[in-house]
Design a protein around this motif. Structure first.
Motif, short mmCIF file in Angstrom:
data_model
loop_
_atom_site.label_atom_id
_atom_site.label_comp_id
_atom_site.label_asym_id
_atom_site.label_seq_id
_atom_site.Cartn_x
_atom_site.Cartn_y
_atom_site.Cartn_z
N VAL A 1 9.53 6.62 3.92
CA VAL A 1 8.70 5.29 3.70
C VAL A 1 7.39 5.31 4.83
CG1 VAL A 1 8.55 2.97 3.70
CG2 VAL A 1 10.36 4.31 2.41
N LEU A 2 7.88 5.42 6.06
CA LEU A 2 6.99 5.05 7.13
C LEU A 2 5.80 6.26 6.78
CD1 LEU A 2 6.79 3.58 9.70
CD2 LEU A 2 7.61 5.41 10.97
N ALA A 3 6.23 7.61 6.73
CA ALA A 3 5.21 8.63 6.48
C ALA A 3 4.41 8.45 5.44
CB ALA A 3 6.04 9.89 6.37
N LYS B 1 0.66 -1.07 -0.07
CA LYS B 1 0.10 -0.24 0.00
C LYS B 1 0.90 1.22 0.08
CE LYS B 1 -4.27 0.89 2.48
NZ LYS B 1 -5.20 1.10 1.43
N GLY B 2 0.77 2.24 -1.08
CA GLY B 2 1.46 3.33 -1.15
C GLY B 2 2.92 2.92 -1.70
N GLY B 3 3.06 1.63 -2.27
CA GLY B 3 4.33 1.17 -2.72
C GLY B 3 4.88 1.97 -3.70
N VAL B 4 4.28 2.49 -4.85
CA VAL B 4 4.92 3.21 -5.81
C VAL B 4 5.65 4.61 -5.43
CG1 VAL B 4 4.54 4.32 -8.06
CG2 VAL B 4 3.19 2.42 -7.35
N ALA B 5 4.82 5.09 -4.45
CA ALA B 5 5.65 6.46 -3.73
C ALA B 5 6.90 5.91 -2.72
CB ALA B 5 4.60 7.04 -2.86
N MET B 6 6.59 4.52 -2.22
CA MET B 6 7.78 4.54 -1.53
C MET B 6 8.98 3.96 -2.18
SD MET B 6 6.00 1.62 1.12
CE MET B 6 4.79 1.96 2.40
N PRO C 1 4.96 10.55 -13.62
CA PRO C 1 4.07 9.95 -14.64
C PRO C 1 3.59 8.87 -13.78
CG PRO C 1 5.80 10.58 -15.70
CD PRO C 1 6.31 10.87 -14.35
N GLU C 2 4.53 7.89 -13.16
CA GLU C 2 4.10 6.54 -12.96
C GLU C 2 3.25 6.74 -11.49
OE1 GLU C 2 4.98 3.91 -14.17
OE2 GLU C 2 5.30 1.94 -12.71
N LEU C 3 3.33 7.65 -10.63
CA LEU C 3 2.83 7.87 -9.44
C LEU C 3 1.13 8.30 -10.13
CD1 LEU C 3 5.14 9.66 -7.16
CD2 LEU C 3 3.68 7.82 -6.71
N LYS C 4 1.05 9.10 -11.07
CA LYS C 4 -0.05 9.75 -11.60
C LYS C 4 -0.93 8.51 -11.95
CE LYS C 4 -0.22 13.85 -12.73
NZ LYS C 4 0.34 15.18 -13.64
N ARG C 5 -0.13 7.57 -12.81
CA ARG C 5 -0.92 6.51 -13.47
C ARG C 5 -1.53 5.63 -12.48
NH1 ARG C 5 2.75 5.05 -17.14
NH2 ARG C 5 4.02 3.70 -16.05
N GLY D 1 -2.19 14.35 -6.32
CA GLY D 1 -0.88 15.37 -6.55
C GLY D 1 -0.08 15.77 -5.18
N SER D 2 -0.76 15.96 -4.01
CA SER D 2 -0.13 16.49 -2.60
C SER D 2 0.98 15.30 -2.39
CB SER D 2 -1.24 16.52 -1.63
OG SER D 2 -2.04 15.84 -1.72
N LEU D 3 0.45 13.93 -2.31
CA LEU D 3 1.54 13.04 -1.79
C LEU D 3 2.70 12.89 -2.78
CD1 LEU D 3 2.35 10.62 -0.16
CD2 LEU D 3 0.67 9.28 -1.07
N SER D 4 2.24 12.82 -3.95
CA SER D 4 3.42 12.40 -5.05
C SER D 4 4.32 13.65 -5.00
CB SER D 4 2.93 12.14 -6.41
OG SER D 4 1.76 12.39 -6.67
N THR D 5 3.92 14.76 -5.18
CA THR D 5 4.97 15.88 -5.08
C THR D 5 5.54 16.10 -3.85
OG1 THR D 5 3.00 17.47 -4.69
CG2 THR D 5 3.69 17.35 -7.10
N GLY D 6 4.92 16.18 -2.93
CA GLY D 6 5.42 15.92 -1.36
C GLY D 6 6.62 14.97 -1.21
N ALA D 7 6.39 13.81 -1.74
CA ALA D 7 7.18 12.68 -1.18
C ALA D 7 8.66 12.97 -2.32
CB ALA D 7 6.62 11.27 -1.93
N LEU D 8 8.33 13.25 -3.38
CA LEU D 8 9.34 13.56 -4.33
C LEU D 8 10.36 14.72 -3.80
CD1 LEU D 8 8.03 12.50 -7.89
CD2 LEU D 8 9.88 11.53 -6.81
N ALA D 9 9.58 15.70 -3.53
CA ALA D 9 10.47 16.71 -3.09
C ALA D 9 11.24 16.37 -2.01
CB ALA D 9 9.31 18.05 -2.68
N ALA D 10 10.61 15.67 -0.95
CA ALA D 10 11.48 15.23 0.31
C ALA D 10 12.53 14.12 -0.01
CB ALA D 10 10.27 14.47 1.35
#
Lengths: 175, 444
Positions: free
Chosen positions: B193-195, B97-102, B131-135, B140-149
């Motif tokens: 990853v925990l977040a 769960k949330g694996g692509v962002a992790m 693009p993968e996160l979007k797919r 958007g908040s989670l994907s951009t926040g995670a990548l910035a971090a």
């Protein structure tokens, strides 16, 4: 007239930056060869590290960094805090741009002028680097090229921001 | 006005200039120049120094590691390794769960091992992972926040340009700093990853998961990132074992990532020119700030402010831990508006002499490493805190559908894990220092 100046400034800055980049790549290549040479020393086949590679690195990097300055200036690449930019009136931002570019021009001219005097000193005393015995003035001379172009490009940037102030048009991305 | 008064007044003046949008390098140059004039009554001293100071700074062998690391990072972005890392991380984490962002975080951590810059890491991984996160339907908040971090892992995981600068300013051992940064860097990735794991459970969303990947395929994906591991071990290991000087290691790293870029077929003349121009601009910016900081610190040294301040702080009998907390909070606050590099260059020459005389119950060497890692983390937080967080801006600009407010919101959980990590690492210095001690005992 302005567009001609703009093109010249861009060509100069980009040409210098790429020259600096080639120097940087040469430093990478020579360092790599020198390390391989050092590794091969125990084999005793007449190969070894490049003599004075550290001196060469110092001179090369210095020349490269001086050559990078004009491009950074032209691209407005310097670190600034633009937190209050949206809060300032438009005209004030334009005036600030002119003042800061003039400040940069002063700094660039000062750096180039003092570097030139420093080069004369090194030439007079015939100073050489520690190991490679390279004349230090030659390093200064290579650096001076970049420093002079930095001052020229900084002068163009003053013209650019003055023009923007006069025309009071929105400052787009540098061309 | 006494010299100390002059020095104290120079801070607000410098800050005002900076807030008036003066390039930070120029502000430090100007204040240093004017201040020295007011102390000595002549400009001749500075002008004479300038005959050799600029060239001396730019040709300094210790600094030469900086443009080489920047070049290495630029080549790394062209090496195709970002995509390989992401695929490898996805094969391990994608089915959670949330694996692509992790996976994006994991890939950022891997990329951070061959790239010493936060912005380059964020931008490169953003291209691959957004693009993968979007797919997979991530908000958007989670994907951009995670990548910035995730981008901040570029400087948290060695090699790191900020650590190089800290090492030079505080006269610390760069190889030990790189080793000390390793465990805190991995903790950072785990925290992120925990977040994500908590986020996707607390806040309902449409994010889908990928099918589980068999172990055989995972191993193939993992093997495809061997160049990253090789380059990392060569660079950091080579420095640590004394096989290379740090500058040589950076050159080897640049050659390695350059070779990987050539092999991947992504390197064209246009791309090479781009990489060189980006290296040029970033190097020139950093060197000019180093030069400005040199002027400013020469002026401060003339007024003897650093010594006076460190004596004063020692005499007050403040609790060292309280002083440390105050310093870290100051970095966090300034980090919101200033870029990390300028902040380190501006403050470390003043703060370090003060901190090093305080008694934290450890040797001066250990303190230098531990404090450096703490500073690295708090200035890095500035990259993902509004209003001025460069990583947030760069990732947000790559995702047209997400407003910047959403990105700010998305970065918040990650900032929170950063805070928790700082408190833990500050409370237990051994976490940071353990690996250095261990390797020292093993090698020595």
């Amino acid at each position: 007239m302005y567009s001609a100046l703009s093109m010249i400034a861009r060509a100069l800055a980009q040409g210098m930056a790429l020259t600096g980049g080639i120097i940087l790549l040469l430093v990478v290549g020579m360092t790599f060869l020198s390390i391989i040479g050092r590794v091969l020393v125990p084999l005793d086949i007449g190969l070894g590290p490049i003599r004075g590679i550290y001196d060469i690195t110092e001179i090369g990097i210095a020349a490269a960094i001086f050559a990078f300055l004009p491009w950074c200036q032209l691209q407005r690449g310097h670190a600034t805090v633009d937190l209050f930019k949206p809060a300032f009136p438009n005209v004030m931002n334009r005036v600030i741009d002119v003042i800061m570019d003039a400040g940069m021009l002063t700094a660039a001219a000062l750096i180039a002028w003092r570097l030139f005097l420093g080069m004369q000193d090194k030439l007079r005393y015939g100073e050489t680097t520690l190991i490679a015995q390279l004349p230090v003035w030659q390093g200064y001379a290579a650096a001076l090229v970049g420093a002079v172009v930095f001052a020229l490009v900084a002068a163009f940037c003053v013209i650019r921001s003055l023009r923007a102030l006069a025309r009071s048009e929105s400052l787009g991305e540098p061309q | 006005m006494s010299n100390i008064d002059l020095a104290l007044w120079s801070f607000p003046i410098l800050l005002i200039l900076i807030f008036l949008r003066a390039p930070i390098a120029l502000a430090m140059l100007a204040v240093g120049f004017a201040g020295t004039y007011m102390v000595t009554g002549t400009t001749m001293m500075t002008l004479n120094q300038m005959k050799t100071l600029t060239y001396g700074t730019f040709s300094n062998y210790s600094f030469s590691i900086i443009p080489l690391f920047l070049l290495m990072g630029q080549f790394a972005t062209l090496s195709g390794m970002s995509a390989a890392l992401f695929r490898a991380a996805e094969s391990f984490l994608g089915h959670r769960k949330g694996g692509v962002a992790m996976s994006a975080i994991g890939a950022c951590a891997g990329f951070g091992a061959i790239c010493g810059s936060s912005l380059a890491t964020a931008a490169t991984m953003g291209q691959v992972a957004l693009p993968e996160l979007k797919r997979y339907g991530y908000p958007g908040s989670l994907s951009t926040g995670a990548l910035a971090a995730g981008g901040t892992l570029g400087i948290l995981i060695p090699p790191s340009v900020i650590l190089v600068i800290y090492a030079i300013l505080a006269e610390q051992n760069i190889e030990k700093l790189f080793v000390a940064a390793l465990i805190p860097g991995i903790l950072a990735a785990l925290g992120y990853v925990l977040a994500i794991s908590i986020w996707v459970r607390v806040s309902p969303n449409s994010a889908a998961v990928k099918p589980r990947v068999p172990w055989g395929e995972r191993m193939v994906a993992l093997l495809s990132v061997w160049p990253v591991l090789t380059i990392f071990l060569l660079v950091v290991g080579g420095i640590y074992l004394g096989v290379f000087t740090p500058t040589e290691a950076a050159a080897v790293g640049a050659a390695g990532t350059g070779g990987a870029a050539l092999a991947s077929g992504q390197m064209s003349w246009a791309k090479l020119v781009q990489a060189i121009l980006a290296t040029a601009s970033a190097s020139a910016m950093i060197y000019l700030i180093i030069l400005g900081a040199g002027f400013y610190n020469n002026f401060l040294a003339l007024t003897q402010l650093p010594q006076t301040a460190s004596v004063w702080v020692a005499e007050q009998g403040f609790s060292p831990w309280l002083v440390l907390a105050a310093v870290l909070v100051m970095y966090l606050v300034f980090g919101c508006i200033m870029d990390s590099l300028s902040m380190v260059l501006l403050t470390v020459p003043i703060i370090f002499p003060i901190m090093v005389v305080l008694d934290f119950g450890m040797s001066a060497n250990d303190f230098g490493l531990w404090f450096g890692i703490l500073v690295l983390i708090v200035v890095e937080v500035g990259l993902i805190t509004p209003p001025v967080g460069m990583n947030l801006f760069i990732i947000n600009s790559m995702d047209k559908d997400t407003p910047i407010g959403q990105t700010y919101k998305g970065a918040l959980p990650f900032v929170l894990t950063d805070m928790i990590r700082v408190v833990i690492l500050a409370s237990f210095p051994a976490i940071t220092l353990w690996l250095v001690w261990f390797i020292d005992a093993w090698v020595g």
